[in-house]
Design an enzyme around this catalytic site. Structure first.
Site, PDB file in Angstrom:
ATOM      1  N   HIS A  94       1.074  -1.095  -0.019  1.00  0.00           N
ATOM      2  CA  HIS A  94      -0.027   0.070   0.076  1.00  0.00           C
ATOM      3  C   HIS A  94       0.910   1.201   0.129  1.00  0.00           C
ATOM      4  CE1 HIS A  94      -3.034   2.837   0.879  1.00  0.00           C
ATOM      5  NE2 HIS A  94      -2.850   2.916   2.172  1.00  0.00           N
ATOM      6  N   HIS A  96       0.847   5.727  -1.105  1.00  0.00           N
ATOM      7  CA  HIS A  96       0.329   6.699  -1.183  1.00  0.00           C
ATOM      8  C   HIS A  96       0.981   7.634  -2.537  1.00  0.00           C
ATOM      9  CE1 HIS A  96      -2.855   7.488   2.281  1.00  0.00           C
ATOM     10  NE2 HIS A  96      -2.341   6.565   2.275  1.00  0.00           N
ATOM     11  N   ASP A 119       1.487  -4.002 -20.201  1.00  0.00           N
ATOM     12  CA  ASP A 119       2.533  -5.084 -19.889  1.00  0.00           C
ATOM     13  C   ASP A 119       2.194  -5.520 -18.247  1.00  0.00           C
ATOM     14  OD1 ASP A 119       4.047  -5.262 -22.271  1.00  0.00           O
ATOM     15  OD2 ASP A 119       5.432  -3.642 -21.412  1.00  0.00           O
ATOM     16  N   HIS A 168      -8.452   7.479  -1.645  1.00  0.00           N
ATOM     17  CA  HIS A 168      -7.730   7.054  -0.557  1.00  0.00           C
ATOM     18  C   HIS A 168      -6.342   6.813  -1.502  1.00  0.00           C
ATOM     19  CE1 HIS A 168      -6.542   4.250   3.072  1.00  0.00           C
ATOM     20  NE2 HIS A 168      -5.558   4.798   2.486  1.00  0.00           N
ATOM     21  N   TYR A 226       8.447 -13.274 -22.702  1.00  0.00           N
ATOM     22  CA  TYR A 226       9.261 -12.291 -22.217  1.00  0.00           C
ATOM     23  C   TYR A 226      10.151 -12.702 -21.319  1.00  0.00           C
ATOM     24  CZ  TYR A 226      10.580  -7.907 -20.182  1.00  0.00           C
ATOM     25  OH  TYR A 226      11.339  -6.500 -19.786  1.00  0.00           O
TER      26      TYR A 226
END
Lengths: 230, 230, 230, 230
Positions: A94, A96, A119, A168, A226
């Site tokens: 997580h 910001h 991608d 958020h 790839y």
């Protein structure tokens, strides 16, 4: 006993400010041990400079602290909800990060405008609905996980390894927490590119389906070519 | 035998993240040896920190691996196509640098708004047409090279040492791969300036022809007087 | 005698350019000793590289220099005004950080668009009215403090630990000057996010009250549960 | 004999990439010795990493190379023109810094929107008219100096220590070349703030005259009180 997930969670957490994804203490990463049904997560409000593998907090799938003297991240119930719902993932991140958060604040998914995006994601980076006053007033961080899970009822979490929580910020995940960090870097970069593309063409359409298929599938799934053979 | 191009390709590849042009593993550079009809290119999906001159992959003009234990970059056929079509170039660089990619995603050439741009390009930085579903479904990376070559049928690659592949990102080139890296830096910088100029004046016209001539030609061609005599 | 506030003020001042909040010598930080009714502040126009705890200037609440051979920051009367009006604060920081200053120049408060903002502020980041010609012509820096205090007549300074001075730039504060530096970092980050959100949605509404309450109050006040117990 | 200006010019030139004002080799700085009627300037097209005080080129006011084995910067005639016209200046800096160049490309002066700007400039940062085809075709770099001088016929160069050359980029100056570098940093910062303020308020008016007077005059002229006594 939890040496490996402590180390993985620690390395992922300290990678976040190094990658420019974190200001102050906005963000956290966790790594799961599926066999033991526990995960290691950043302690709450601790400076990144003070983190060690040893001060990662070990939490079980019911939310009990198994090992650790510090409080776990206040976002721990969100991570826990995601580990329960998305069985194929090994880590959650997580942040910001600035441009991705700008989309989240505006309640806007990040449109898939090019191959950089394709991608990593098999379509737009989804945004959740807004949470209700009832959800916010009750077990807020657990309910944050619930609105993510609700948004993914028809989506494969490994085809869409990130979400924007409305008002958020982004959450990302992957088979490992190291991969979730990589996706968090990609999300911020993609958000920045998308904002600039929208400045140039406010009505820009998403990438054509055939090009999306090509780029996503050359990196993911049975026909991927790839990278190096594993 | 390929010591020189291994070193050049290696140095160019590691310069890309140092210059802020690359996030994650989005990008690659190659250096050609025209006498031996081979080029050295980054291995696919390998971290920049793990690159060495020795793990560059040597590929010939038919696309065969001549030396190397790793898969070459998945973009290798695009590089190969460019080396075949543009005989005067010695190196190719591909990045997903943020502002240049924003123009590519929007399918927009970068207009030539000032002398910074005119020092490197004799006009706008061109964008390719979109690729067809058939081109995408067949030899995609080779066809990517083909749409670039098609766009350059009336352009001199050394007067326009970069292109934006539509929905994708920039490719740059030069007499050496070191020069192609320099152009990649210039392209990102020019794209950033152009976006800001467009914010100020959405209908801004390109640079006047006489000023374009002056700046491009004081750095390029028979009448150049910039820099030191060679 | 003033060792502690000298050290705190010094550390806060040198943190400002490290955090990317300061160009040149635009900015200053001060730390107060309430028992002795003095504060330590940066000397005026001195390079950040030349600062030491010893050359911080000690000023009393009437504005007299108590210790120090250098002139204090020209903004000293503004800091003094804030220490007098906001009794619960221990430090003040002033920067010209780029995005926050862009809002100040435009005379616009920074709207509260998401939880990053709500973690620090219990509403928008307020902007002062413009100063009158009389205020500017008289004790300008003291009057700068007065327009801030006027703006806060119905606001709790710890619920809103920053202000934008119209046409000028942000001031931040906190229980300690280290906290005021943290808020200054947050203000710049929040301003940057808000500008990007406004690009996406020019009419974007502020965050819902229930989510504001949740985020602000989980970090502040009696019911806070973020971070470690103190 | 020219030790001092060699050192000053060298230090100013290497400061430019450190301050983030220069990409590649876009830019140059010079320092004048008024008594000897010569100035030291960067050699043309040389990497910043290869500069030394010894390879600065010494040029006299007629444009002759007095000392040095390398060609001086191609922009030398512009610097020379400015030293001849602005007798109070000791150094000139030229950059292609991104946001300032965006204004120059758009042919737009940078409006004075706040006190950051007013601390350095007694009004907007002016932009020259476009150069004519005849000026471009003749002694281009000298004529670049001429359009700057023409723009300043009613302006004091120390009240407005920078200009944007239309379609090109900023030039700055000061009593010393170190001061000209400081102004170049300020110009880029101010341009960035102005662009963001214009995003917020496209019709934003310039700063009020009384606030401009206050900020400019507290740092400049007989009544200045910013900084330490000299």
């Amino acid at each position: 006993m939890y040496t490996e997930i402590r180390r993985e969670a620690y390395e992922a957490n300290i990678a976040l400010p190094k990658q420019g994804l974190i200001n102050l203490t906005f963000g956290n990463a966790s790594a799961v041990d599926r066999d033991r049904a526990v995960f290691a997560i950043k302690p709450s409000g601790v400076d990144y400079a003070d983190l060690t593998p040893g001060n990662m907090v070990i939490v079980d799938f019911e939310g009990n602290i198994v090992e650790g003297n510090l409080r776990p991240s206040s976002d721990t119930p969100t991570h826990r909800r995601l580990f329960l719902a998305f069985e194929e993932i090994g880590g959650v991140v997580h942040t910001h990060s600035t441009r991705a958060t700008a989309f989240a604040q505006a309640g806007r998914a990040i449109p898939n405008f090019g191959t950089t995006h394709a991608d990593y994601f098999y379509g737009e980076i989804p945004v959740t609905r807004k949470m209700t006053p009832e959800e916010i007033a009750s077990a807020y961080e657990w309910e944050t996980g619930n609105v993510i899970v609700e948004r993914f009822k028809d989506l494969n979490p490994l085809d869409f390894p990130a979400v924007l929580v409305n008002r958020h910020a982004p959450f990302t995940w992957g088979k490992t927490v190291a991969k979730a960090v990589e996706v968090a870097v990609a999300v911020e970069c993609i958000a920045d590119m998308a904002l600039s593309s929208l400045q140039l063409e406010p009505g820009l359409k998403p990438i054509e389906q055939e090009l999306l298929d090509k780029h996503f599938l050359r990196k993911h799934g049975a026909t991927a070519y790839y990278g190096q053979p594993e």
